[in-house]
Design a protein around this motif. Structure first.
Motif, mmCIF file in Angstrom:
data_model
loop_
_atom_site.group_PDB
_atom_site.id
_atom_site.type_symbol
_atom_site.label_atom_id
_atom_site.label_comp_id
_atom_site.label_asym_id
_atom_site.label_seq_id
_atom_site.Cartn_x
_atom_site.Cartn_y
_atom_site.Cartn_z
ATOM 1 N N THR A 14 0.827 -1.200 0.000
ATOM 2 C CA THR A 14 0.000 0.000 0.000
ATOM 3 C C THR A 14 0.864 1.253 0.000
ATOM 4 O OG1 THR A 14 -1.868 -1.075 1.115
ATOM 5 C CG2 THR A 14 -1.689 1.319 1.361
ATOM 6 N N VAL A 15 1.902 1.257 0.824
ATOM 7 C CA VAL A 15 2.805 2.408 0.889
ATOM 8 C C VAL A 15 3.490 2.623 -0.454
ATOM 9 C CG1 VAL A 15 4.900 3.301 1.980
ATOM 10 C CG2 VAL A 15 3.164 2.163 3.368
ATOM 11 N N ASP A 16 3.947 1.543 -1.074
ATOM 12 C CA ASP A 16 4.637 1.667 -2.364
ATOM 13 C C ASP A 16 3.709 2.185 -3.456
ATOM 14 O OD1 ASP A 16 6.971 0.740 -1.220
ATOM 15 O OD2 ASP A 16 6.721 -1.321 -1.938
ATOM 16 N N SER A 17 2.438 1.798 -3.407
ATOM 17 C CA SER A 17 1.502 2.209 -4.457
ATOM 18 C C SER A 17 1.014 3.638 -4.267
ATOM 19 C CB SER A 17 0.296 1.267 -4.489
ATOM 20 O OG SER A 17 -0.557 1.460 -3.371
ATOM 21 N N ARG A 18 1.003 4.097 -3.005
ATOM 22 C CA ARG A 18 0.593 5.458 -2.646
ATOM 23 C C ARG A 18 -0.851 5.777 -3.050
ATOM 24 N NH1 ARG A 18 5.106 9.880 -3.776
ATOM 25 N NH2 ARG A 18 4.682 9.416 -5.951
ATOM 26 N N LEU A 19 -1.674 4.738 -3.197
ATOM 27 C CA LEU A 19 -3.070 4.917 -3.604
ATOM 28 C C LEU A 19 -3.943 3.886 -2.913
ATOM 29 C CD1 LEU A 19 -5.323 6.067 -5.487
ATOM 30 C CD2 LEU A 19 -4.567 4.386 -7.198
ATOM 31 N N ILE A 20 -4.968 4.363 -2.200
ATOM 32 C CA ILE A 20 -5.983 3.494 -1.610
ATOM 33 C C ILE A 20 -7.319 3.834 -2.275
ATOM 34 C CG2 ILE A 20 -7.255 2.887 0.478
ATOM 35 C CD1 ILE A 20 -4.740 3.710 2.072
ATOM 36 N N ARG A 44 -3.266 -1.487 -6.084
ATOM 37 C CA ARG A 44 -2.733 -2.511 -5.181
ATOM 38 C C ARG A 44 -3.297 -2.420 -3.759
ATOM 39 N NH1 ARG A 44 -2.340 -4.479 -9.209
ATOM 40 N NH2 ARG A 44 -0.479 -5.019 -10.428
ATOM 41 N N SER A 45 -4.241 -1.515 -3.520
ATOM 42 C CA SER A 45 -4.817 -1.391 -2.185
ATOM 43 C C SER A 45 -6.241 -0.875 -2.281
ATOM 44 C CB SER A 45 -3.972 -0.444 -1.327
ATOM 45 O OG SER A 45 -4.376 -0.463 0.016
ATOM 46 N N VAL A 46 -7.171 -1.594 -1.659
ATOM 47 C CA VAL A 46 -8.580 -1.211 -1.708
ATOM 48 C C VAL A 46 -9.170 -1.283 -0.301
ATOM 49 C CG1 VAL A 46 -10.880 -1.830 -2.544
ATOM 50 C CG2 VAL A 46 -8.925 -1.932 -4.099
ATOM 51 N N GLU A 47 -9.882 -0.231 0.069
ATOM 52 C CA GLU A 47 -10.610 -0.179 1.337
ATOM 53 C C GLU A 47 -12.064 -0.529 1.070
ATOM 54 O OE1 GLU A 47 -12.520 3.331 4.098
ATOM 55 O OE2 GLU A 47 -10.569 3.721 3.172
ATOM 56 N N LEU A 48 -12.529 -1.611 1.659
ATOM 57 C CA LEU A 48 -13.923 -2.026 1.553
ATOM 58 C C LEU A 48 -14.689 -1.423 2.716
ATOM 59 C CD1 LEU A 48 -13.256 -5.814 0.860
ATOM 60 C CD2 LEU A 48 -13.484 -3.984 -0.831
ATOM 61 N N THR A 49 -15.794 -0.758 2.437
ATOM 62 C CA THR A 49 -16.477 -0.014 3.487
ATOM 63 C C THR A 49 -17.603 -0.814 4.135
ATOM 64 O OG1 THR A 49 -18.065 0.964 1.956
ATOM 65 C CG2 THR A 49 -15.992 2.142 2.262
ATOM 66 N N PRO A 156 6.495 17.080 12.334
ATOM 67 C CA PRO A 156 7.303 16.713 11.159
ATOM 68 C C PRO A 156 7.260 15.225 10.808
ATOM 69 C CG PRO A 156 8.708 17.189 13.050
ATOM 70 C CD PRO A 156 7.332 17.622 13.422
ATOM 71 N N ASP A 157 6.936 14.368 11.777
ATOM 72 C CA ASP A 157 6.936 12.924 11.526
ATOM 73 C C ASP A 157 5.559 12.371 11.169
ATOM 74 O OD1 ASP A 157 9.667 12.828 12.163
ATOM 75 O OD2 ASP A 157 9.226 12.627 14.302
ATOM 76 N N LEU A 158 4.562 13.221 11.125
ATOM 77 C CA LEU A 158 3.186 12.783 10.879
ATOM 78 C C LEU A 158 3.061 12.105 9.515
ATOM 79 C CD1 LEU A 158 0.338 13.263 12.347
ATOM 80 C CD2 LEU A 158 -0.014 14.990 10.590
ATOM 81 N N VAL A 159 2.451 10.923 9.504
ATOM 82 C CA VAL A 159 2.175 10.195 8.261
ATOM 83 C C VAL A 159 0.701 10.390 7.942
ATOM 84 C CG1 VAL A 159 2.149 7.949 7.123
ATOM 85 C CG2 VAL A 159 3.998 8.522 8.717
ATOM 86 N N ALA A 160 0.406 10.992 6.801
ATOM 87 C CA ALA A 160 -0.965 11.396 6.505
ATOM 88 C C ALA A 160 -1.469 10.817 5.195
ATOM 89 C CB ALA A 160 -1.058 12.919 6.462
ATOM 90 N N VAL A 161 -2.768 10.497 5.204
ATOM 91 C CA VAL A 161 -3.479 10.023 4.012
ATOM 92 C C VAL A 161 -4.718 10.903 3.841
ATOM 93 C CG1 VAL A 161 -4.683 8.101 2.917
ATOM 94 C CG2 VAL A 161 -2.710 7.653 4.402
ATOM 95 N N PRO A 162 -4.733 11.814 2.876
ATOM 96 C CA PRO A 162 -5.929 12.621 2.652
ATOM 97 C C PRO A 162 -7.052 11.804 2.044
ATOM 98 C CG PRO A 162 -4.307 13.065 0.958
ATOM 99 C CD PRO A 162 -3.647 12.151 1.950
ATOM 100 N N SER A 163 -8.287 12.114 2.441
ATOM 101 C CA SER A 163 -9.446 11.363 1.957
ATOM 102 C C SER A 163 -10.648 12.293 1.893
ATOM 103 C CB SER A 163 -9.739 10.197 2.906
ATOM 104 O OG SER A 163 -10.865 9.459 2.480
ATOM 105 N N GLY A 164 -11.453 12.126 0.851
ATOM 106 C CA GLY A 164 -12.655 12.936 0.700
ATOM 107 C C GLY A 164 -12.456 14.050 -0.307
ATOM 108 N N GLY A 165 -12.966 13.845 -1.503
ATOM 109 C CA GLY A 165 -12.867 14.876 -2.529
ATOM 110 C C GLY A 165 -11.532 14.946 -3.231
#
Length: 217
Positions: A14-20, A44-49, A156-165
């Motif tokens: 998931t990290v390598d693909s950079r796309l969920i 390579r990464s899918v979130e099922l809701t 500075p160490d925050l790992v973030a994944v933006p979501s929504g729009g």
């Protein structure tokens, strides 16, 4: 003296693909044909809701069929019972739209990475300091990529994944701003779960994969 925060990292694929890709279907049986197309396009990464009925029951079969090619996470987890069921069903990671240090602790104890949602600095810092694998900046469309640059000042160490729009241009901008990955739903999936053209889905997915795998970003 306190020790380091225990943190379970996101799956490396998931990290390598950079796309969920966030898959919100009408019913769990609709996942299969869409996942086939997404994999063919390089996702390579899918979130099922959990807003999709039958996700828990269908997940083990999806892992058997697609697990060699795809990380399958479970999203919209908002309580302890659903988190436990997702872990038992084999979720590769967990996503929640809320800030809950209790859910972070439960997932970490189970050895499964979790990405909790939040928007304010207090919410995001609470989840990160509790041991989240990453924090979900949600709804990302309300703030924009510059928000992540501002967060990096105090965190500075925050790992973030933006979501929504997050659309195609937004994905590129968020990755340039330092996001570890982007979480994308409607702009990529379109009408795929409503009988839409799967060929068009593959083209949209391939475009996102192309942007997200550019190492120049």
């Amino acid at each position: 003296m306190t020790g380091e925060t225990r943190r379970v990292a996101l799956p490396q694929r998931t990290v390598d693909s950079r796309l969920i890709v966030v898959a919100r279907a009408r019913r769990a049986e609709d996942y299969d044909s869409v996942l086939d197309v997404l994999i063919a396009a390089g996702v390579r990464s899918v979130e099922l809701t959990l807003t999709t009925p039958g996700t828990f029951e269908h997940l083990p079969g999806l892992i058997t069929r697609f697990g060699d090619a795809l990380d399958l996470g479970v999203g919209t987890v908002t309580n302890a019972d659903d988190l436990a069921r997702a872990v038992d069903a084999g979720a590769g990671y967990l996503v929640t739209p809320i800030t809950s240090t209790a859910l972070v602790a439960q997932a970490t104890s189970a050895g499964v990475p979790i990405v909790p949602g939040g928007l304010t600095t207090t919410e995001l810092f609470a989840s990160w300091s509790a041991g989240a694998a990453a924090v979900k900046v949600f709804p990302a469309g309300q703030v924009g990529p510059s928000y992540l640059k501002d967060l990096r000042g105090p965190f500075p160490d925050l790992v973030a994944v933006p979501s929504g729009g997050v659309d195609l241009a937004g994905a590129e901008a968020w990755l340039r701003a330092g996001a570890v990955a982007v979480s994308v739903g409607g702009p990529l999936l379109g009408d795929a779960f409503a009988g839409g053209d799967l060929g068009a889905l593959r083209e949209r997915a391939a475009a996102f994969v192309d942007v997200c795998t550019r190492r120049s970003l």
